[in-house]
Design an enzyme around this catalytic site. Structure first.
Site, PDB file in Angstrom:
ATOM      1  N   ASP A 106       0.842  -1.203   0.000  1.00 35.97           N
ATOM      2  CA  ASP A 106       0.000   0.000   0.000  1.00 35.97           C
ATOM      3  C   ASP A 106       0.874   1.249   0.000  1.00 35.97           C
ATOM      4  O   ASP A 106       2.025   1.214   0.430  1.00 35.97           O
ATOM      5  CB  ASP A 106      -0.874   0.056   1.267  1.00 35.97           C
ATOM      6  CG  ASP A 106      -1.774  -1.155   1.386  1.00 35.97           C
ATOM      7  OD1 ASP A 106      -2.134  -1.727   0.350  1.00 35.97           O
ATOM      8  OD2 ASP A 106      -2.089  -1.522   2.535  1.00 35.97           O
ATOM      9  N   TYR A 107       0.281   2.354  -0.404  1.00 36.76           N
ATOM     10  CA  TYR A 107       0.957   3.657  -0.446  1.00 36.76           C
ATOM     11  C   TYR A 107       1.678   3.949   0.875  1.00 36.76           C
ATOM     12  O   TYR A 107       2.807   4.404   0.905  1.00 36.76           O
ATOM     13  CB  TYR A 107      -0.127   4.706  -0.704  1.00 36.76           C
ATOM     14  CG  TYR A 107       0.343   6.087  -1.021  1.00 36.76           C
ATOM     15  CD1 TYR A 107       1.027   6.355  -2.202  1.00 36.76           C
ATOM     16  CD2 TYR A 107       0.074   7.133  -0.142  1.00 36.76           C
ATOM     17  CE1 TYR A 107       1.430   7.650  -2.503  1.00 36.76           C
ATOM     18  CE2 TYR A 107       0.470   8.427  -0.438  1.00 36.76           C
ATOM     19  CZ  TYR A 107       1.152   8.675  -1.622  1.00 36.76           C
ATOM     20  OH  TYR A 107       1.549   9.953  -1.919  1.00 36.76           O
TER      21      TYR A 107
END
Ligand code: URA
Length: 242
Positions: A106-107
């Site tokens: 994820d970011y």
């Protein structure tokens, strides 16, 4: 080169795994001999046919590259972003090949991310049947107890079905919160966050420390190194199935 399916040719060119290539084809980004193709089944022969992805002619990669990156927060696990956000590939300079992330973080997740231009390698290690173990260290709200550990060991029921048995270990404390290690052998979207949410211990930070036989060790955030041939072979061995 023999005739082959378009998605296989794209994998050989290092564009993405065969499965990801099918999605790229379906999204209308691929042209064969000047015609946009949206069906993955079609066959192509190199160099007789000209294949373009995003308007750029693709050709088989000669040299294969395998990179381990310590992904910092605030980077997308992709090659480019329509919204101008920073992408992990920009952190690896000096390699003259199109690199693609093997799976995603994820970011806001940090840690071990593999990048490669070898589509077949990517396909082997990310295929669900490979069941490669990945371990994450997380700071979570509150402190999980024995029943949470058992719940992980039995598999956790999420919106997209029950997970495979997983491992949850409390390895330390940070004030009222716990530091845990979670090992899973799937790669569903936001899986670790969702599993910890489900047992009532939301994630405050998430960091991947190992992927199959690979450990991040002391690689600093934003830094990368090449995998050794033994490490590549070790991952392929770990991904062996049937
Ligand atoms: N699980 C998550 O929730 N996020 C990641 O980035 C990786 C695994």
């Amino acid at each position: 080169m023999e005739e082959m399916r378009l998605q296989k040719f794209m994998a050989i060119c290092g564009i993405a795994s065969r499965r990801e290539s099918e999605k790229i084809i379906a999204s209308g980004r691929v042209e064969v001999n000047g015609q946009i193709v949206t069906e993955p089944g079609i066959k192509v022969t190199y160099p007789k046919d000209s294949v373009k992805v995003d308007d750029v002619v693709i050709k088989p990669e000669k040299e294969k590259h395998y990179i381990m990156l310590n992904k910092p927060e605030g980077f997308l696990s992709s090659v480019k972003d329509d919204r101008g956000r920073e992408c992990v590939v920009s952190l690896v300079e000096g390699i003259n090949a199109r690199l693609y992330p093997v799976g995603r973080l994820d970011y806001d997740t940090t840690g071990l991310l593999i990048l490669t231009n070898d589509g077949d390698f990517m396909q082997s290690v990310t295929h669900p049947s490979s069941e490669i173990w990945k371990t994450y260290r997380a700071v979570v709200r509150g402190v999980p107890d024995e029943s949470d550990v058992k719940h992980f060991a039995q598999g956790i029921l999420l919106d997209d079905g029950k997970t495979l048995p997983a491992v949850l270990d409390v390895v330390g404390y940070k004030g009222e919160n716990a530091i845990v290690e979670v090992s899973i052998r799937e790669g569903r979207n936001r899986q670790v966050r969702r599993m910890l949410d489900r047992v009532g211990h939301g994630v405050k930070s998430l960091h991947r420390i190992s992927y199959g036989t690979l450990n991040l060790d002391d690689l600093k955030p934003g830094k990368w190194r090449r995998l050794t041939p033994e490490e590549v072979a070790g991952l392929l061995e770990a991904a062996k199935n049937d």
